[in-house]
Design a protein around this motif. Structure first.
Motif, mmCIF file in Angstrom:
data_model
loop_
_atom_site.group_PDB
_atom_site.id
_atom_site.type_symbol
_atom_site.label_atom_id
_atom_site.label_comp_id
_atom_site.label_asym_id
_atom_site.label_seq_id
_atom_site.Cartn_x
_atom_site.Cartn_y
_atom_site.Cartn_z
ATOM 1 N N LEU A 253 0.629 -0.851 -0.036
ATOM 2 C CA LEU A 253 0.095 -0.209 -0.415
ATOM 3 C C LEU A 253 0.846 1.465 -0.201
ATOM 4 N N ARG A 254 0.276 2.361 -0.587
ATOM 5 C CA ARG A 254 1.150 3.539 -0.827
ATOM 6 C C ARG A 254 -0.018 4.510 -0.963
ATOM 7 N N PHE A 255 0.099 5.048 0.508
ATOM 8 C CA PHE A 255 -0.599 6.388 0.287
ATOM 9 C C PHE A 255 -0.415 7.626 0.555
ATOM 10 N N ALA A 256 -1.365 8.483 0.070
ATOM 11 C CA ALA A 256 -0.196 10.123 0.178
ATOM 12 C C ALA A 256 -1.448 10.641 1.035
ATOM 13 N N ILE A 257 -0.877 11.811 1.981
ATOM 14 C CA ILE A 257 -1.543 12.509 3.253
ATOM 15 C C ILE A 257 -1.036 14.517 2.729
ATOM 16 N N ALA A 368 -4.637 5.478 -2.248
ATOM 17 C CA ALA A 368 -5.864 6.439 -1.864
ATOM 18 C C ALA A 368 -5.005 8.094 -1.055
ATOM 19 N N LEU A 369 -5.571 8.551 -1.190
ATOM 20 C CA LEU A 369 -4.888 9.798 -0.188
ATOM 21 C C LEU A 369 -5.896 9.796 1.001
ATOM 22 N N VAL A 370 -4.953 9.803 1.988
ATOM 23 C CA VAL A 370 -5.634 9.677 3.758
ATOM 24 C C VAL A 370 -5.669 11.155 4.073
ATOM 25 N N VAL A 371 -7.556 11.096 4.677
ATOM 26 C CA VAL A 371 -7.200 12.044 5.399
ATOM 27 C C VAL A 371 -8.173 12.198 6.227
ATOM 28 N N PRO A 372 -8.228 12.884 7.805
ATOM 29 C CA PRO A 372 -8.941 12.975 8.555
ATOM 30 C C PRO A 372 -10.504 13.269 7.765
ATOM 31 N N THR A 373 -11.861 12.635 8.341
ATOM 32 C CA THR A 373 -12.579 13.321 8.046
ATOM 33 C C THR A 373 -13.075 14.247 7.973
ATOM 34 N N SER A 374 -13.020 14.945 9.142
ATOM 35 C CA SER A 374 -13.036 16.613 9.229
ATOM 36 C C SER A 374 -12.132 16.597 10.511
ATOM 37 N N PRO A 375 -11.911 17.697 10.319
ATOM 38 C CA PRO A 375 -10.359 18.260 11.288
ATOM 39 C C PRO A 375 -10.701 18.413 12.610
ATOM 40 N N THR A 376 -11.831 18.748 12.794
ATOM 41 C CA THR A 376 -12.536 18.624 14.253
ATOM 42 C C THR A 376 -13.700 19.227 14.234
ATOM 43 N N PRO A 387 -21.058 29.915 13.500
ATOM 44 C CA PRO A 387 -21.964 29.012 12.104
ATOM 45 C C PRO A 387 -21.453 28.555 11.032
ATOM 46 N N VAL A 388 -20.852 29.777 10.038
ATOM 47 C CA VAL A 388 -20.337 29.310 9.200
ATOM 48 C C VAL A 388 -18.570 29.528 8.835
ATOM 49 N N ARG A 389 -18.461 29.839 9.870
ATOM 50 C CA ARG A 389 -16.598 30.055 10.237
ATOM 51 C C ARG A 389 -16.469 27.881 10.542
ATOM 52 N N PHE A 390 -17.260 27.851 11.003
ATOM 53 C CA PHE A 390 -16.967 26.309 11.918
ATOM 54 C C PHE A 390 -17.769 25.655 10.200
ATOM 55 N N ASN A 391 -18.605 25.766 9.914
ATOM 56 C CA ASN A 391 -18.679 24.107 8.609
ATOM 57 C C ASN A 391 -17.892 24.368 8.252
ATOM 58 N N SER A 392 -17.055 25.786 7.825
ATOM 59 C CA SER A 392 -16.349 25.419 6.542
ATOM 60 C C SER A 392 -14.697 25.043 6.713
ATOM 61 N N GLN A 393 -14.895 24.860 8.162
ATOM 62 C CA GLN A 393 -13.711 23.939 8.910
ATOM 63 C C GLN A 393 -14.063 23.016 8.795
ATOM 64 N N PHE A 394 -15.236 22.629 8.820
ATOM 65 C CA PHE A 394 -15.670 20.644 8.538
ATOM 66 C C PHE A 394 -15.384 20.406 6.748
ATOM 67 N N GLY A 395 -15.488 21.243 6.197
ATOM 68 C CA GLY A 395 -14.891 21.179 5.037
ATOM 69 C C GLY A 395 -13.925 20.970 4.274
ATOM 70 N N THR A 396 -12.739 21.231 5.230
ATOM 71 C CA THR A 396 -11.689 21.361 4.857
ATOM 72 C C THR A 396 -10.610 20.244 3.960
ATOM 73 N N TYR A 397 -11.183 18.723 4.041
ATOM 74 C CA TYR A 397 -10.875 17.673 3.721
ATOM 75 C C TYR A 397 -11.868 17.127 3.307
ATOM 76 N N THR A 398 -12.703 17.350 2.329
ATOM 77 C CA THR A 398 -14.372 17.026 1.838
ATOM 78 C C THR A 398 -14.550 17.994 0.543
ATOM 79 N N ASN A 399 -14.616 19.140 0.688
ATOM 80 C CA ASN A 399 -15.264 20.057 0.134
ATOM 81 C C ASN A 399 -14.554 20.299 -1.977
ATOM 82 N N PHE A 400 -12.975 19.279 -2.106
ATOM 83 C CA PHE A 400 -12.725 19.815 -2.890
ATOM 84 C C PHE A 400 -13.295 17.846 -4.403
ATOM 85 N N THR A 401 -13.576 17.449 -3.470
ATOM 86 C CA THR A 401 -13.464 15.894 -3.869
ATOM 87 C C THR A 401 -14.592 15.340 -5.034
ATOM 88 N N ASN A 402 -15.909 16.131 -5.018
ATOM 89 C CA ASN A 402 -17.230 15.988 -5.952
ATOM 90 C C ASN A 402 -16.229 16.882 -7.254
#
Length: 598
Positions: A253-257, A368-376, A387-402
């Motif tokens: 296995l060879r994963f990017a982080i 594959a790329l391995v990331v935290p599902t959410s950083p916090t 509500p906006v700033r913390f929501n944005s933090q949750f998407g750090t490792y998800t928003n780009f995928t699609n």
């Protein structure tokens, strides 16, 4: 009552399907209207109407119970996916309508015997990763009610984590099928765009929307996806699987982080992810830090560029005619779409394409790329303040995928020190879903955590079946690992599965005048088991592989020692007259080793 996993459920009721009616009496009694994970709970009549369809099919002889892959399996549906006769609100009461037709994914799951028991809460119009932007109330985390459940598929994740249903459907545009899985210790499968139809789904961003699957196990999520997925002419963005991706990851296995990991000061999340990375390395995986700048730039595009105008389009007239009916935070996000022009939209697409090409080029060197599902994670009270700033933090490792046309699998990971889940996500190129699931099954078995919040243990995994998108081939000679023609497999994304042996009625010959040296395998009344290797090659690459095979060799059907039939190398009888019978050596490598040492 805590509902079982798919395999346990189906095994229980295939022998006695008539017992399903009694089981659903208890299930219906366990579904509480005071539980705001639900927006709508199916009536007993609605549930029994679905069961009656199954019973009628079985009693008429049209099908047997064994023909229903999801016989009577209870599941929940995010309330932006249409179920005929049940209201669809998208988390906005003023928007509510009652569809006459099932969404395509619902129709396929019902045809397999699954039963819809209710519609689940969500961030309004699927806009958010938090689970708090709903007039039906904030859905609580299943481990600590002070914390958010994650969204937008908040209710769908909650009811699975608590064992109320076997699986549920969500949607995922920016991470809505992954973040709630990470926060609730369950599996979230975010499939390749276009694999699961979005016909009958209220859009958020049509170009990026996916129907996602929540389950307690990867095996269950994979089973559901295989049934619900497939090309759908009713969905203009549906795609047929090109059948070129590998069936599983490479042996080593060879994963990017990410080269720079951000946790926004959350030491618990950082420590949990560090433990997960250490666990991966201990298992033999190579972890390689990569430049994460293109991923971060693309993630920013989803809400800070013209892509947000897709959400404005999706909400439609209610934004103009009944703005007060919308959640204030959602309304503010949607309003931003009016700030962009058609020129901005085209520029956003050009930027997306450029960054997506760079991202896919980076990932091509890794499994594959391995990331935290959410950083916090945040409390419900904290989310109300920011509500906006913390929501944005949750998407750090998800928003780009699609936006980058990648598939993803959110998995349970090492828990945080404060007792909250901290999941990980593996992200890979489009159509690598099968490889992600294969890894995910092994990961869950190795981690062996309780399932969701149920305290149930992981059941024994069924033997993996060959993928319908791949051909299992038995190789016997020059295509074995370490042999000169093995590259003809590996360069076509074929992957090694296991060593095996043929049935006893085969003989092996060293063919004369072949370069590189090759054996010939022939069926015989008097023979013995011959060592082979099994490889899965993508279906679309199989023809290329066969075209390179020179006479007198060809591909036929071989019988293995366990009785299984696979494709494999055979030899024309005429070539055996001057060949050397090496059957006694039991395999090509054994013969070569003894031949060269003699």
């Amino acid at each position: 009552m805590s509902v079982a996993t798919l395999s346990e459920w189906v095994a229980s009721y295939r022998q006695h399907p008539q017992q399903l009616a009694a089981a659903y009496q208890q299930i219906h009694g366990d579904l509480s209207h005071d539980d705001n994970a639900w927006i709508y709970i199916a009536t007993q009549d609605e549930i029994y109407a679905q069961l009656t369809t199954i019973f009628h099919t079985i009693n008429s002889g049209e099908k047997q119970a064994a023909d229903f892959a999801l016989l009577g399996v209870p599941f929940a549906v995010k309330d932006n996916i249409d179920v005929a006769g049940m209201p669809t609100s998208a988390g906005c009461p003023a928007f509510t309508y009652t569809p006459e037709k099932d969404a395509t994914v619902i129709a396929r799951l019902k045809a397999a015997g699954a039963i819809v028991v209710g519609k689940t809460n969500l961030d309004q119009f699927a806009t958010g990763l938090v689970g708090t932007r709903s007039p039906f109330g904030a859905v609580k985390n299943s481990f600590n009610p002070e914390y958010v459940s994650g969204g937008s598929s908040s209710g769908s994740a909650s009811v699975v984590a608590r064992g109320l249903v076997c699986f549920s459907l969500g949607t995922d545009t920016a991470g809505s099928g992954r973040v709630p899985a990470g926060f609730n210790n369950i599996v979230g499968l975010k499939p390749t765009k276009g694999w699961l139809s979005t016909a009958g789904v209220v859009p958020a961003c049509r170009l990026n929307d996916c129907v996602s699957i929540f389950a307690l196990t990867v095996e269950d999520a994979q089973t559901v996806a295989a049934i619900a997925g497939g090309y759908d002419p009713q969905d203009p963005y549906s795609r047929a699987n090109p059948q070129t991706a590998p069936a599983r990851f490479r042996e080593k296995l060879r994963f990017a982080i990410p080269d720079k990991l951000e946790f926004f000061g959350d030491a618990c999340s950082e420590a949990a992810f560090a433990r997960t990375l250490a666990r991966l390395e201990l298992s033999g995986a190579e972890l390689v830090p990569i430049d994460f700048s293109a991923f971060s730039q693309l993630a920013e595009q989803l809400y800070q560029a013209a892509w947000v105008a897709e959400r404005t389009m999706a909400v439609g007239a209610i934004f103009n005619t009944q703005p007060d009916a919308m959640d204030p935070t959602v309304r503010g996000i949607v309003a931003n779409g009016l700030n962009y022009s058609a020129c901005d939209a085209w520029q956003a697409e050009y930027t997306r394409a450029e960054l997506a090409r760079k991202i896919n080029a980076q990932l091509s060197e890794y499994d594959a790329l391995v990331v935290p599902t959410s950083p916090t994670i945040r409390t419900i009270a904290e989310m109300a303040q920011e509500p906006v700033r913390f929501n944005s933090q949750f998407g750090t490792y998800t928003n780009f995928t699609n936006l980058a046309d990648l598939c993803a699998l959110a998995l349970p990971g090492d828990f945080r020190a404060d007792g909250l889940p901290a999941g990980i996500t593996l992200i890979a190129p489009a159509w690598h879903d099968n490889a992600l699931s294969h890894f995910g099954i092994a990961w869950q078995q190795a981690l062996n955590l309780p399932l969701g919040a149920t305290n149930k243990t992981l059941p024994a995994s069924a033997a993996a079946k060959p993928s319908v998108n791949h051909v299992r081939v038995a190789v016997v000679g020059a295509h074995l690992r370490g042999m000169p023609l093995n590259h003809q497999l590996t360069t076509r994304n074929a992957v090694f599965i296991e060593e095996s042996r043929t049935a006893a009625h085969y003989r092996l010959y060293a063919l004369a005048n072949t370069q590189p040296p090759k054996p010939g395998l022939a069926r015989s009344h008097e023979g013995q088991p011959i060592a082979v290797e099994l490889w899965d090659i993508p279906l679309a690459r199989f023809g290329e592989f066969v075209a390179e095979i020179p006479a007198p060799l060809g591909i036929g059907t071989l019988t293995l020692e366990n009785g299984e039939s696979v494709k494999g190398f055979i030899c024309e009888p005429a070539a055996l007259s001057d060949a050397t019978d090496i059957t006694a050596w039991g395999g090509w490598k054994a013969w070569l080793a003894r031949h060269h040492s003699a």
